[in-house]
Write an enzyme that holds these catalytic residues in place. Structure first.
Site, PDB file in Angstrom:
ATOM      1  N   GLY A 131       9.870-122.574  54.479  1.00 26.99           N
ATOM      2  CA  GLY A 131       9.348-123.218  53.272  1.00 26.99           C
ATOM      3  C   GLY A 131      10.339-124.176  52.641  1.00 26.99           C
ATOM      4  N   GLY A 168       6.469-122.146  44.394  1.00 31.33           N
ATOM      5  CA  GLY A 168       5.100-122.628  44.528  1.00 31.33           C
ATOM      6  C   GLY A 168       4.798-122.854  45.990  1.00 31.33           C
ATOM      7  CB  THR A 181       9.654-117.528  45.354  1.00 32.87           C
ATOM      8  OG1 THR A 181       9.049-117.491  46.631  1.00 32.87           O
ATOM      9  CG2 THR A 181      10.901-118.380  45.399  1.00 32.87           C
ATOM     10  NE  ARG A 191       5.760-121.932  54.892  1.00 30.88           N
ATOM     11  CZ  ARG A 191       6.126-121.691  53.638  1.00 30.88           C
ATOM     12  NH1 ARG A 191       6.973-120.726  53.379  1.00 30.88           N
ATOM     13  NH2 ARG A 191       5.644-122.411  52.645  1.00 30.88           N
TER      14      ARG A 191
HETATM   15  N1  ASP Z   1       8.022-121.837  47.728  1.00 30.27           N
HETATM   16  C1  ASP Z   1       7.909-120.639  48.521  1.00 30.27           C
HETATM   17  C2  ASP Z   1       7.504-120.999  49.933  1.00 30.27           C
HETATM   18  O1  ASP Z   1       6.639-121.837  50.090  1.00 30.27           O
HETATM   19  C3  ASP Z   1       6.935-119.672  47.989  1.00 30.27           C
HETATM   20  C4  ASP Z   1       7.161-119.280  46.576  1.00 30.27           C
HETATM   21  O2  ASP Z   1       7.633-120.045  45.759  1.00 30.27           O
HETATM   22  O3  ASP Z   1       6.851-118.126  46.248  1.00 30.27           O
HETATM   23  O4  ASP Z   1       7.992-120.389  50.839  1.00 30.27           O
END
Ligand code: ASP
Length: 306
Positions: free
Chosen positions: A204, A226, A174, A202
């Protein structure tokens, strides 16, 4: 001249130190440097923090090394669904998109939602239709495809497992940026493909204002990375801002409480980048690493992984 600066991240969790060849490490550091530099150029030339974070995130979205835009991970349906967000600290205005497909730069669409619509968060087909109306660039599925992300998905396809890349594969991506400009204005942006094999639909933490992304001139600008579900439950970005605004904590102490205490107690792995109204930068993570780059005033640009 007033303090100004920018920090970027390319995801929490990394190739483990033993898997990280000098070549891999060089590629990541170069990409982080390019993105940090793109944002910094905007700031040093008198541009706004909003333009700086968008410029930095576009660089990272266009780079297939990272799980955002080109290089996004696969959902359980074998497609790419992306989330992005941008927020301005001066006005507390924000724009976000969730579950969008084929839009080349989700961060730019989020900015249009913020500036050219009466809404904060658009999702799926409606967001894509809005992008078409604005003539924003779209790309084919092939453009977003990378063998690495495909292999990661094939390894868990037809299971209920949802891979936080950095846990299983030690690779994650990300992206995000936070900046303070010469006029004292803060901005934050985050963009992601989410998690490998996530159930399609979904969403995030990244496009949820106050969870994965937040900016407020009274306090700080934050972009998280995260396991999103934990960042949503802990409302991480807004919580840090509140600790500063209502309890008078420093950015450093507020970040420590969220990343090394609250998230750990919940079982949430990840990190964040933060800059406050004075230009202090914090880059805490509780994962093995976090790809990051930062620069302040006329100091040297720095990058870090572990
Ligand atoms: N926070 C992002 C999510 O849960 C994933 C990531 O940080 O890579 O979609």
């Amino acid at each position: 001249m007033k303090n100004f600066g920018i920090a970027v991240h390319g995801g929490a969790g990394t190739l483990s130190a033993t898997e990280m060849t000098p070549e891999n490490e060089g590629n990541y550091r170069k990409a982080l440097e390019t993105a940090t530099r793109a944002g910094y150029e905007v700031l040093i030339n008198g541009g706004t923090s909003l333009d700086a974070v968008e410029a930095a995130v576009i660089e990272l979205e266009n780079d297939p090394l990272f799980n955002a835009g080109r290089g996004a991970v696969f959902t359980n349906a074998g497609i790419h669904e992306m989330d992005a967000c941008i927020m301005e600290g001066k006005t507390l205005t924000a724009g976000a998109v969730a579950g969008i497909k084929n839009v080349k730069n989700p961060v730019s669409l989020a900015r249009h939602v913020m500036e050219n619509s009466e809404f904060v968060l658009l999702s799926g087909d409606g967001a894509e239709e809005f992008a078409r109306k604005l003539n924003l660039p779209f790309e084919t599925d092939e453009y977003f495809y990378t063998q690495l992300r495909r292999d990661q998905w094939l390894a868990v396809k037809d299971t209920d497992e949802v891979l936080l890349d950095h846990k299983e594969i030690k690779k994650f991506g990300t992206v995000g940026a936070v900046a303070l400009d010469q006029y004292g204005n803060l901005a934050a942006s985050t963009s992601t493909g989410g998690m490998t094999n996530k159930r399609y639909g979904r969403i995030g933490d990244c496009p949820i204002i106050g969870s994965g992304t937040y900016a407020n001139n009274a306090t700080c600008a934050i972009s998280c990375t995260g396991h999103g579900e934990f960042f949503m439950r802990a409302v991480v970005a807004h919580d840090i801002s509140c600790l500063m605004e209502y309890k008078g904590l420093s950015l450093k102490e507020a970040c420590r409480i969220l990343v090394h205490d609250k998230l750990i107690k919940l079982g949430g792995e990840g990190g964040l980048i933060a800059i406050d109204y004075n230009g202090n930068i914090e880059l805490p993570f509780n994962s093995e690493g976090m790809y990051r780059g930062w620069i302040k005033n006329d100091e040297e640009l720095q990058t870090g992984i572990y």
